[in-house]
Structures are given as C-alpha cells and as structure tokens.
Design a protein around this motif. Structure first.
Motif: not given
Lengths: 181, 181
Positions: A109-111, B144-153, B156-157, B162-167
């Motif tokens: 779900s996304v904003y 500012t926050v810097e995250l690896t792909l794994e941490k970023a996912f 998200m989970e 939770c916003d469309a552009k970032t997902v």
C-alpha cells in the motif's frame, strides 16, 4: 520523531466534492514559524495486478480528465466509505475487465502523493483468472488490453503507460520473474 | 482513442493555493451524459535516486502533514514555474541531503494520481556523489538516512517507506542489480 512534526493551529474546509475534500491548515513548524498546508483528502483506492494464463498482464485504456489524455493503466478504483480494499479490488477487476479471480493477495500500500494528498493506494495481485461478464459503471468507459512483460515495458518507454501505480507494478512483476528463476 | 474522450463544457476555479489549484469541470461523456470532474492542478515534482559509494540509497525522513506522520522517502521537491526538472533535482538533492552529484540521468516520469491530479513526477538517478553543504529551506525539516537495498526493503515491509515514488525506486534499484549480474 516528534522533532519533525507540525502542529495544527486551525483547519479550514475549502471544498467538499464527490471524491475529494480540500482543506487549508495553518501549522506551527518545529522552529515555531507559522505556515499553511494545502491538503487533499481522498477515500483511498485499489489497483490490481492480474496476469493471464498466457503470462500477460491485464491493463485498461482510459481517458483521464486531469491529464486530458488516454492512458494505459492497471485496473483500479476508488474505495467506497468503509469498504474492504480486497473486496473493492475484486469488484473493480470484474467491472472493468470482465475477469473474476480465484484468490487475491495484498502486495503493498502506497501514498500516491504525500506532499499534498492522503490518498492511500492498495495494490493487489490476483490468481486463477476466469473470464466473467464485462459490466463497467454506466458512466465508465474503458478498453481492456493484455500485454507480455516485454510489450508492457515498451508501452512504458513510449509513454502510454505513465502512471505511478502501473510503473511500480511492472517493476514488481519483473522482479518476481527474476526471483522465481 | 477519441471514442473514450470527455469534452469540457465548463470549468470553474474553486481554489488557488500556493501549491495546488482546484478546478471543477463539467464534462460530456462519450455516451452524451453529463458529469463533473474534480481536478487538482500541480506544478509537477522531481525525486532523486542517489546511491553512495557504499552502495546505499539516500533517503530523507520528513513529516508529511496530509498523512499526519513522519515517513522515509527519496529526496524530492516541487518544480518552480518553468524550472528544468534536472536542475530542480540537483538543487533539491543538495538542499535536502548535502550531496552534490557529478552526473544526472532521467529514469522515468509518472503521473502520481491520474484520477484527480495532473502532478507529473520526474524520477532521476545521479552519479558521483560528493558531500557538499546541507542547507534546507528555512521552513524545511528533514533528516538524511542511508540504507542498503536489503535494509530499505525491510523499512518498506515495516511501513516506514510507504510512498509510491520511493517504493517504485526500490524496485527499480533491485531490478538494476539483477540486470548487472
């Protein structure tokens, strides 16, 4: 994270439409300054990733008044007040494409536009598509298009697939294929 | 695709804000029926995929009044009237994160919410990040926050991303890693 928060001082209703409500809030910023926020309230929406037995995704071609053009999107729809999003997704899929589904899973779900709107879009995927009866709302005009992943990416590069939810869905679909290999 | 189009009969301005404009259009549908369309006009926006030498993506934590919560997003910003989106992206990246970039590429442009808004979001990726000077607008509060792909996912989970552009950006990033293998 309270140090980033904005406190609402007053809230003014600007417009109450059939779909959106517009509100102007005066807020106190973390540094004590006063600012305004223009807010669009939206009931939320669903979109559906439906993939046929021939491994094609189902899209709808639809005229979008805000863009003044016809684009190719995932089947989607607004939530009715209090409606369960999964129920809404199943209904919209059948209304817009004629397809019924055996099962449905929540993907994410996304904003859609967190800078000015609270619209939350629930993305679902369905399994076990069965051709049902196409019956759009009386004032809804859509055409169904089914595309392979490759063709869908071509339509995206050509600009015909150009909305956030559908672009997201294409990338999720591509990732899933890779994960399955 | 003219058989899907809606003809504007009249257009009424509802609200003229600093950022959005709200308009109520009366339209003639393809079947001759009359309906209304609630439209939000937006100047457009940019968002930036910036990946550090340590292969981490740069995010900003920001309070979003429409959602009444603090979320983790790509660095992003609204276009000034007539502004070149790539110039805007470079500027916003430095303002919000302190990073300067050597080069910038357009990834994709998407309509964030085509059912009611004309907002077009231009997604860019930058190369050659150099730490510059962090200088947000006076009334802008971001971390500012810097995250690896794994941490970023994982974020998200957990619902913090939770916003469309970032997902969308996370899925594009994941796809690129696979393509490169």
């Amino acid at each position: 994270m309270s140090e980033l928060e904005e406190k609402t001082i007053r809230s003014k209703n600007i417009f109450e439409g059939r779909i959106i409500r517009v509100q102007l809030d005066e807020v106190e910023l973390p540094n004590g300054n006063i600012s305004t926020r223009e807010l669009v309230k939206h009931p939320g929406a669903v979109a559906i990733m439906a993939i046929t037995e021939e491994d094609k995704m189902v899209f709808v071609r639809q005229y979008r008044k805000p863009l003044e053009k016809t684009i190719l999107e995932l089947p989607a729809g607004k939530l009715e007040p209090g409606e369960n999003p999964a129920v809404c997704a199943t209904r919209e899929l059948e209304e817009e494409t004629g397809y019924r589904a055996d099962g449905i899973n929540h993907v994410v779900s996304v904003y859609t536009s967190p800078g000015f709107a609270d619209e939350l879009l629930h993305l679902y995927e369905v399994q076990g598509l069965v051709q049902g009866v196409y019956h759009p709302d009386a004032d809804e005009f859509v055409e169904t298009v089914e595309l392979t992943l490759e063709k869908a990416f071509q339509r995206m590069e050509a600009g015909e697939i150009c909305d956030a939810k559908t672009v997201t869905a294409l990338h999720i679909w591509k990732n899933r294929k890779v994960d399955r290999k």
